[in-house]
Structure formats: structure tokens, C-alpha cells
Write a protein that holds these residues in place. Sequence first.
Motif, PDB file in Angstrom:
ATOM      1  N   TYR A 154       0.936  -1.245  -0.143  1.00  0.00           N
ATOM      2  CA  TYR A 154       0.167   0.079  -0.099  1.00  0.00           C
ATOM      3  C   TYR A 154       0.966   1.147  -0.052  1.00  0.00           C
ATOM      4  O   TYR A 154       0.431   2.265  -0.125  1.00  0.00           O
ATOM      5  CB  TYR A 154      -0.972   0.071   1.094  1.00  0.00           C
ATOM      6  N   VAL A 177       1.180   2.621  -4.310  1.00  0.00           N
ATOM      7  CA  VAL A 177      -0.269   2.208  -4.834  1.00  0.00           C
ATOM      8  C   VAL A 177      -0.227   3.361  -6.329  1.00  0.00           C
ATOM      9  O   VAL A 177       0.181   4.417  -5.854  1.00  0.00           O
ATOM     10  CB  VAL A 177      -1.421   2.538  -3.988  1.00  0.00           C
ATOM     11  N   HIS A 178      -0.567   2.964  -7.183  1.00  0.00           N
ATOM     12  CA  HIS A 178      -0.398   4.031  -8.181  1.00  0.00           C
ATOM     13  C   HIS A 178      -1.929   3.588  -9.370  1.00  0.00           C
ATOM     14  O   HIS A 178      -2.422   2.612  -8.977  1.00  0.00           O
ATOM     15  CB  HIS A 178       0.729   3.561  -9.433  1.00  0.00           C
ATOM     16  N   LYS A 179      -2.120   4.273 -10.142  1.00  0.00           N
ATOM     17  CA  LYS A 179      -3.421   4.327 -11.144  1.00  0.00           C
ATOM     18  C   LYS A 179      -3.467   2.830 -11.637  1.00  0.00           C
ATOM     19  O   LYS A 179      -2.455   2.688 -12.356  1.00  0.00           O
ATOM     20  CB  LYS A 179      -3.553   5.445 -12.068  1.00  0.00           C
TER      21      LYS A 179
END
Lengths: 60, 261
Positions: free
Chosen positions: A33, A36-38
Motif C-alpha cells: 500500500y 499504490v498507483h493508478k
Amino acid sequence: MQPKTRPIQRFAQAVSKCSVPAAEYGRCIMADYNFVHKDKCVKEFMKLKDCYLAAAKGGR
Amino acid sequence: MSLLKNPDPELPSSPPLASRITTLIAAETSPSLLHRDADLPFNSQLHLERHVLPAPSPSADGGGDGEVPLPFETDSFDLVLSSLSLHWINDLPGMLGEINRVLKPDAPFIGAMLGGDTLFELRTSLQLAEQERRGGISPHVSPLADVRDVGGLLGRAGFQMLTVDVEDIVVDYPDSFALMQDLQAMGEGNAVLGREMGGLGRDVMLATDAIYRAMHGNEDGSVPATFRIIHMIGWKEGGNQPKPLPRGSGEVNLKDVLEKK
């Protein structure tokens, strides 16, 4: 008073039928976590969304 | 008013507190909140005045810091109470200074506000959901004062003999949507001026609920929400008030006392 079923309640009810794909999506996010990326978990999310859409249709 | 009576049956019963209050002034910026309970019976049992405070207008640069001074006279109140509304004040030091101004010398201010890590579960889940779904984050929860800050703020506003304490109240909800509905009903919806207008998208809400469960969920399937309440008491400076002794004036060494056990 508020109307009997608000949209958010209908939404919540449909989502509650999708605990399995929701848990999978949650696990994917939690796995890493801090990074986190798109669209990191787009596969898991689409499964969750498909489940929700099906549940929302059935619930009406 | 039975709640205000002393609960211990052994003690002699005293009249309800309301009978000892000459005037109670309720002040709020929201007229509907202020007059919500105007029909309830307690209104006739004490002398209650309601004041709608002028709302601060957002300044030209988009910040909302134009807090208006309290429309009351200096040194006029025996007590000022504030319950769970100070977290809506943009200029908290200024408001505390105003409260200090309207209090009589040696009169207390007693307040409780939401602060610090309130709703940290919701905040972290929303952040992760927006980052994964949309590739960026936007503010949904107003910044809150920390416990550490409150003591300093009270001191700077001129309050003496400070007491500051925190209490964490954890409420379990069936899902994050029930929590959001509750927040809305509490009048605690998102009011950050720089926020993205419009509600959360369905995708983000769907993702938030899943992440909330995975990250913070309880074993029984419910989700916890933490409300951190900062309690504070401060006294306006007054003539005969006890003051801390000057530094270095102690005559007993604590080390001697504690070691002599």
C-alpha cells in the motif's frame, strides 16, 4: 424525514453482495500500500465492479 | 432535566442546574442548527437567548479565514462552553482569543472538539482508493488540530491553568456508506473550500469500501470509525488565581522523597 431508500442505501446493499471480489481487491491494495498507483489493481476492481453492476440490476 | 440532578441517592437532592442559571446564550452560525430544539420543554425552564453569529465570508484568495469577532461585550460571561463545533473554525487562535476576551476574569472556558486522528480509517481508505482508481488524491476531510497544538493555542490565547485530555470513541458501522450517511446527518460533510466539487464517484466509493474492510475491518464484518475528542479547560487570568511557582523555587527535592521508600 428522509425518503425510505436513499440511493446510497441501494448502493450499499448491492455492494454487500460482492464481499468476495471486494476482499480480493482489498488484498491487492494492501499487498503493497505504500506504492499504490493508478490501475494497480484494475483487474480486481473490474471484477468487483462487474459483480456490483449485476447485483444492482438484480436488486431493483 | 432529571439528568442534571445528582445521581447519588445518598446525597441530599439539589435543584436542577437550570434553576441556577440566570441567562444562557446559545450562539451558532447556522440558524437551523441553533433553532433545532426550540420547541422542546427545557426552553421554558431557563432563560435562553439565541444568537445567530454572522458567517465568515470567504476571502478573495479562496481561504475562508475571515472569522468575525464575537458580538458580545468584554468581561461579560461567567462561563463559555463549546461542544464539538470548534473544528469548524478556520482561525482557531483568533476564536480562542475572542472567547477569552468575552469571559469575566477568573472564569473558565470548557470545550470539546474533534481533532487529531479523527476518521483516520476513512481518510486512509479514501486516499488509497483515489490513488488507485484515479491516480491522484483530493481533500475530503478538513484538517484538524492535534492534541499537542491545543495546549499551546489555549496558552497563546491567554488562558491559565490548562487542562487538556483526549478521548477516543470508536464506533462500528456495517459499512463505510453507513458511516458517510451518519457524517452527513451530523452536518459533518466535506466543506474543504479547495475540494473537487460534486460527490465521490461510484468507482471510488466502491474501492474505498473494499479497502476500508481490508485495512481496518473487524472480524465480524463491521468497520470501525475513530472519533478523537479533545477536551479542554482554560481559565481567564484573574486576581486571586493560583499560579505556578517560579522556576527553581522548589524546596523539596523529589529525588529524596522517592528514594526514601
